[in-house]
Design a protein around this motif. Structure first.
Motif, PDB file in Angstrom:
ATOM      1  N   VAL A 145       5.861   5.320  19.337  1.00  0.00           N
ATOM      2  CA  VAL A 145       4.724   6.200  19.103  1.00  0.00           C
ATOM      3  C   VAL A 145       3.866   6.214  20.361  1.00  0.00           C
ATOM      4  N   SER A 146       3.644   7.389  20.905  1.00  0.00           N
ATOM      5  CA  SER A 146       2.868   7.530  22.128  1.00  0.00           C
ATOM      6  C   SER A 146       1.412   7.121  21.900  1.00  0.00           C
ATOM      7  N   PRO A 147       0.751   6.570  22.917  1.00  0.00           N
ATOM      8  CA  PRO A 147      -0.678   6.258  22.779  1.00  0.00           C
ATOM      9  C   PRO A 147      -1.521   7.489  22.453  1.00  0.00           C
ATOM     10  N   ASN A 148      -1.036   8.670  22.833  1.00  0.00           N
ATOM     11  CA  ASN A 148      -1.770   9.914  22.555  1.00  0.00           C
ATOM     12  C   ASN A 148      -1.393  10.526  21.206  1.00  0.00           C
ATOM     13  N   TYR A 149      -0.544   9.847  20.462  1.00  0.00           N
ATOM     14  CA  TYR A 149      -0.104  10.366  19.160  1.00  0.00           C
ATOM     15  C   TYR A 149      -1.267  10.318  18.170  1.00  0.00           C
ATOM     16  N   ASN A 150      -1.487  11.432  17.475  1.00  0.00           N
ATOM     17  CA  ASN A 150      -2.555  11.514  16.478  1.00  0.00           C
ATOM     18  C   ASN A 150      -1.909  11.710  15.113  1.00  0.00           C
ATOM     19  N   ARG A 151      -1.942  10.671  14.301  1.00  0.00           N
ATOM     20  CA  ARG A 151      -1.296  10.750  12.991  1.00  0.00           C
ATOM     21  C   ARG A 151      -2.077  11.590  11.995  1.00  0.00           C
ATOM     22  N   GLN A 152      -3.284  12.040  12.380  1.00  0.00           N
ATOM     23  CA  GLN A 152      -4.064  12.912  11.501  1.00  0.00           C
ATOM     24  C   GLN A 152      -3.603  14.367  11.592  1.00  0.00           C
ATOM     25  N   LEU A 153      -2.841  14.693  12.642  1.00  0.00           N
ATOM     26  CA  LEU A 153      -2.392  16.068  12.862  1.00  0.00           C
ATOM     27  C   LEU A 153      -0.920  16.187  12.525  1.00  0.00           C
ATOM     28  N   LEU A 194       7.026   5.813 -15.308  1.00  0.00           N
ATOM     29  CA  LEU A 194       8.323   5.892 -14.641  1.00  0.00           C
ATOM     30  C   LEU A 194       8.314   5.075 -13.354  1.00  0.00           C
ATOM     31  N   ASP A 195       9.485   4.569 -13.019  1.00  0.00           N
ATOM     32  CA  ASP A 195       9.731   3.918 -11.726  1.00  0.00           C
ATOM     33  C   ASP A 195      10.496   4.928 -10.881  1.00  0.00           C
ATOM     34  N   VAL A 196       9.887   5.431  -9.806  1.00  0.00           N
ATOM     35  CA  VAL A 196      10.470   6.539  -9.045  1.00  0.00           C
ATOM     36  C   VAL A 196      10.523   6.220  -7.557  1.00  0.00           C
ATOM     37  N   PHE A 197      11.393   6.942  -6.850  1.00  0.00           N
ATOM     38  CA  PHE A 197      11.428   6.975  -5.391  1.00  0.00           C
ATOM     39  C   PHE A 197      10.906   8.347  -4.962  1.00  0.00           C
ATOM     40  N   LEU A 198       9.756   8.378  -4.318  1.00  0.00           N
ATOM     41  CA  LEU A 198       9.204   9.617  -3.782  1.00  0.00           C
ATOM     42  C   LEU A 198       9.670   9.739  -2.337  1.00  0.00           C
ATOM     43  N   GLN A 199      10.422  10.810  -2.035  1.00  0.00           N
ATOM     44  CA  GLN A 199      11.149  10.860  -0.765  1.00  0.00           C
ATOM     45  C   GLN A 199      10.894  12.180  -0.035  1.00  0.00           C
ATOM     46  N   ALA A 200      11.049  12.119   1.298  1.00  0.00           N
ATOM     47  CA  ALA A 200      10.824  13.314   2.114  1.00  0.00           C
ATOM     48  C   ALA A 200      11.561  13.169   3.440  1.00  0.00           C
ATOM     49  N   GLU A 201      11.843  14.310   4.040  1.00  0.00           N
ATOM     50  CA  GLU A 201      12.438  14.370   5.384  1.00  0.00           C
ATOM     51  C   GLU A 201      11.727  15.446   6.184  1.00  0.00           C
ATOM     52  N   TRP A 202      11.434  15.137   7.446  1.00  0.00           N
ATOM     53  CA  TRP A 202      10.816  16.123   8.328  1.00  0.00           C
ATOM     54  C   TRP A 202      11.122  15.768   9.776  1.00  0.00           C
ATOM     55  N   PHE A 203      10.799  16.687  10.669  1.00  0.00           N
ATOM     56  CA  PHE A 203      11.061  16.537  12.098  1.00  0.00           C
ATOM     57  C   PHE A 203       9.742  16.378  12.840  1.00  0.00           C
ATOM     58  N   ASP A 204       9.661  15.344  13.664  1.00  0.00           N
ATOM     59  CA  ASP A 204       8.447  15.088  14.438  1.00  0.00           C
ATOM     60  C   ASP A 204       8.842  14.884  15.895  1.00  0.00           C
ATOM     61  N   GLN A 205       8.687  15.943  16.691  1.00  0.00           N
ATOM     62  CA  GLN A 205       9.105  15.903  18.088  1.00  0.00           C
ATOM     63  C   GLN A 205       8.142  15.127  18.976  1.00  0.00           C
ATOM     64  N   ARG A 206       7.019  14.669  18.431  1.00  0.00           N
ATOM     65  CA  ARG A 206       6.014  13.985  19.243  1.00  0.00           C
ATOM     66  C   ARG A 206       6.370  12.531  19.535  1.00  0.00           C
ATOM     67  N   LEU A 207       7.339  11.986  18.835  1.00  0.00           N
ATOM     68  CA  LEU A 207       7.773  10.621  19.140  1.00  0.00           C
ATOM     69  C   LEU A 207       8.407  10.618  20.520  1.00  0.00           C
ATOM     70  N   ASN A 208       7.843   9.820  21.429  1.00  0.00           N
ATOM     71  CA  ASN A 208       8.102  10.031  22.851  1.00  0.00           C
ATOM     72  C   ASN A 208       9.253   9.217  23.388  1.00  0.00           C
ATOM     73  N   TRP A 209       9.806   8.294  22.624  1.00  0.00           N
ATOM     74  CA  TRP A 209      10.828   7.426  23.197  1.00  0.00           C
ATOM     75  C   TRP A 209      12.207   8.003  22.938  1.00  0.00           C
ATOM     76  N   THR A 210      12.986   8.227  24.006  1.00  0.00           N
ATOM     77  CA  THR A 210      14.318   8.788  23.831  1.00  0.00           C
ATOM     78  C   THR A 210      15.236   7.736  23.221  1.00  0.00           C
ATOM     79  N   TRP A 211      16.237   8.202  22.546  1.00  0.00           N
ATOM     80  CA  TRP A 211      17.125   7.293  21.822  1.00  0.00           C
ATOM     81  C   TRP A 211      17.865   6.365  22.780  1.00  0.00           C
ATOM     82  N   ASN A 212      18.409   6.906  23.858  1.00  0.00           N
ATOM     83  CA  ASN A 212      19.197   6.092  24.777  1.00  0.00           C
ATOM     84  C   ASN A 212      18.336   5.042  25.469  1.00  0.00           C
TER      85      ASN A 212
END
Length: 303
Positions: free
Chosen positions: A33-41, A73-91
């Protein structure tokens, strides 16, 4: 002099300890997570509409209450989304950090292709943006237990995020008991976004993230729920000149009526049939007819 030297040595050791602790904290978090990452946005703040795939998996039914008209009920609340702001490349993340915690073969050979995703936890989830789930039918929502955080985050190389949270939810279910004990109730479970309108955040129901284990039941009820996409529906409603959409599916509750047939209906029918014996007794045998009638009435009251 010796006192001054001791004070200076202590300050030096404190400084070194603080620096070491800071370095350890930075290494433990590692700059995904970049230091400039804003989790409110949201990821596309000021741009395109964000798309989030959502779903709910019903793990088990805890309690069904006719008095409160609620279902727990006992449930799993689940979601998937894309966040390009994560700055660290996989390699880079693999080569600088993960490979040294991998098997020895990965030190000499590149194993990044075998690493399809990273499984992270609650601490990482607290540092990133997440959809604001809104359950309009929920009365009470609590974590599943205090021992585990019950939060799973999986990060893929293309920065696709999978988020799953295990919760205990109490939902309201209007029950019509007119046909008791042959009653059947339909309880909706809906999920939406509380603060994001449809033009900012578009939630899409995912059949892969939804479902429930079969043969869910309690002492008095059998529950049938989400089985395929045909059980899903959505509702769009205007609010403050904007449109908000909630995504729903129904669970159906059937009462187990066998116990009522054995303990209520069958004895009642038997007592009514027994009371008809009075019609075959001589009308002059008043004590016999009165005794039989009183016996039937007392037995019915006991039931």
């Amino acid at each position: 002099m010796w006192m001054l030297a001791a004070i200076l040595a202590g300050v030096t050791r404190v400084g070194e300890g603080s620096t070491g602790a800071s370095a350890a904290a930075d290494m433990s978090r590692y700059e995904l997570v970049s230091p400039n990452y804003n989790r409110q946005l949201r990821p596309n703040e000021g741009g395109d509409t964000d798309v989030v795939q959502i779903g709910m998996f019903v793990n088990s039914v805890r309690t069904i209450s006719e008095n409160d008209m609620t279902v727990i009920l006992d449930v799993f609340l689940q979601a998937e989304w894309f966040d390009q702001r994560l700055n660290w490349t996989w390699n880079t993340f693999y080569s600088d950090y993960i490979r040294y915690n991998m098997p020895p073969r990965c030190i000499e050979h590149d194993c990044s292709a075998d690493l399809q995703e990273m499984t992270l936890g609650k601490d990482f989830a607290a540092d990133i943006w997440r959809p604001d789930f809104y359950l309009p039918d929920a009365i009470h929502i609590v974590p599943a237990d205090d021992y585990n955080d019950n939060v799973c985050v999986r990060l893929r190389p293309d920065m696709t995020m999978f988020y799953s949270n295990r919760l205990i939810i109490t939902i309201s279910c209007i029950m019509k008991l007119v046909f008791f004990p042959f009653d059947k109730h339909v309880c909706p479970i809906c999920v939406g976004s509380y603060k994001y309108k449809d033009s900012l955040l578009r939630m899409v129901w995912s059949n892969e993230l939804s479902g429930m284990y079969p043969e869910q039941f309690t002492a008095n009820f059998i529950m049938e729920g989400y089985t395929n996409y045909s059980d899903y529906y959505n509702i769009s409603e205007p609010y403050l000149n904007d449109m908000f959409t909630i995504h729903c599916f129904n669970i159906t509750i059937h009462r187990k009526y066998n116990i009522f047939l054995v303990t209520l209906y069958l004895p009642s029918v038997s007592l009514v049939a027994l009371s008809w014996v009075n019609f075959w007794i001589d009308h002059k045998a008043i004590p016999a007819r009165a005794g039989l009638s009183i016996t039937a009435i007392l037995a019915q009251i006991t039931l």
